[in-house]
Motif scaffolding. Sequence first.
Motif, short mmCIF file in Angstrom:
data_model
loop_
_atom_site.label_atom_id
_atom_site.label_comp_id
_atom_site.label_asym_id
_atom_site.label_seq_id
_atom_site.Cartn_x
_atom_site.Cartn_y
_atom_site.Cartn_z
N GLU A 255 0.83 -1.22 0.00
CA GLU A 255 0.00 0.00 0.00
C GLU A 255 0.86 1.26 0.00
OE1 GLU A 255 -3.21 0.17 -0.40
OE2 GLU A 255 -3.72 -1.96 -0.19
N GLY B 76 -4.01 3.72 -6.28
CA GLY B 76 -4.89 3.86 -5.12
C GLY B 76 -6.29 4.20 -5.58
N ALA C 157 -6.19 2.85 2.83
CA ALA C 157 -4.94 2.25 3.29
C ALA C 157 -4.35 2.99 4.49
CB ALA C 157 -3.93 2.18 2.14
N ASN D 178 1.26 4.10 -3.02
CA ASN D 178 1.06 5.55 -2.82
C ASN D 178 2.26 6.35 -3.35
OD1 ASN D 178 -1.43 5.18 -1.66
ND2 ASN D 178 -0.71 5.40 0.44
MG MG Z 1 -3.18 4.07 -1.57
#
Ligand code: MG
Length: 322
Positions: free
Chosen positions: A22, A86, A91, A26
């Motif tokens: 995650e 995302g 997250a 990002n």
């Molecule tokens: Mg994300």
Amino acid sequence: SLLADKIAAGEVVERPASIVKELVENAIDAFASVIRVEADEGGISLVRVMDDGLGIVREDRETAFERHATSKIQSDRDLFRIRSLGFRGEALPSIASVSELQMTTTAAGEDGETLLYRDGILMERKPAAPRRGTDISVQKLFHRTPARLKHLKSVLTEAGHISDVINRMALAHPEIRFDLYHNGKKQFSSPGDGRLLNVMRHVYGPRTAAAMKEFHAQNADFEIRGCAALPEHARAGRSYMTVIMNGRFVKSPIVTRAILDGYQSLLPIGRYPIICIHITLNPSLIDVNVHPSKLEVRLSKEPELSTFIKEEIRKLWSEARL
Ligand code: MG
Ligand code: ADP
């Protein structure tokens, strides 16, 4: 709510490697060109991801830790239409709700700032030295839920899952440089020069990379590009076959079947090739019944894609064996 965050955390944060995934996604979404990942004790005592991306502007910093505040899509199909990885906006809140999370971020033209969250609650905001990008450390994972902590496997197993995630990310993004450290020791590094073959060299070693062929083909519906190792370098497992679809790592039995058919009878029994294939296609060909979390996709032109891949792989070996 905090409870909703913790419930979501059960899905998002299965193990340290899911946190790595995650946070790295990002960083990729923030246009990072160098991503450094540190893990201690299989990520159980520390997961840290540093990037040189856009950073988060002052007024968005707390919002980033609010659930669904950032949801970017309306349906699963949108997932393959947008560039960003995302899409659920859960997250960060999920991870923060089951750990101690420190984020230092600097956006263009702003000062740096550090935010500290404990069990999902903002404890502190303080100025930090400006440093391009975002640096997130996650510690004390599951310290409030010992049952979850107990579910984690050995340090070695968890570290292995983290390596797998970074290998896949590097294979999906040859233009990004990845560095992975475990317990302070460098485990993996990809050059970030945009060449898939160079990532393959770092993932599978120079000998295997030397025995690889690059391929590239395009028709009206699909573009495929990748690196495939000679049949004699085949391994005893399917996990050496990496499929990237529109920039995402996916599991596709159709694609792996087509690859195996392309190798024809050249593979020894029970052996699978080392290969990475990037498939680019119009998102409208991707079935709405995708399960992004399970990484499974279904396509409306599966037979066509299948034939296209099979033929390209077959050509590769007929050329190689003149
Ligand atoms: Mg994300
Ligand atoms: P999502 O990625 O689904 O939008 P996340 O909870 O993963 O949700 O992240 C929330 C938001 O925080 C992102 O949409 C992004 O705006 C911001 N963000 C998170 N990590 C970073 C990062 N490394 N660099 C820049 N922005 C980030």
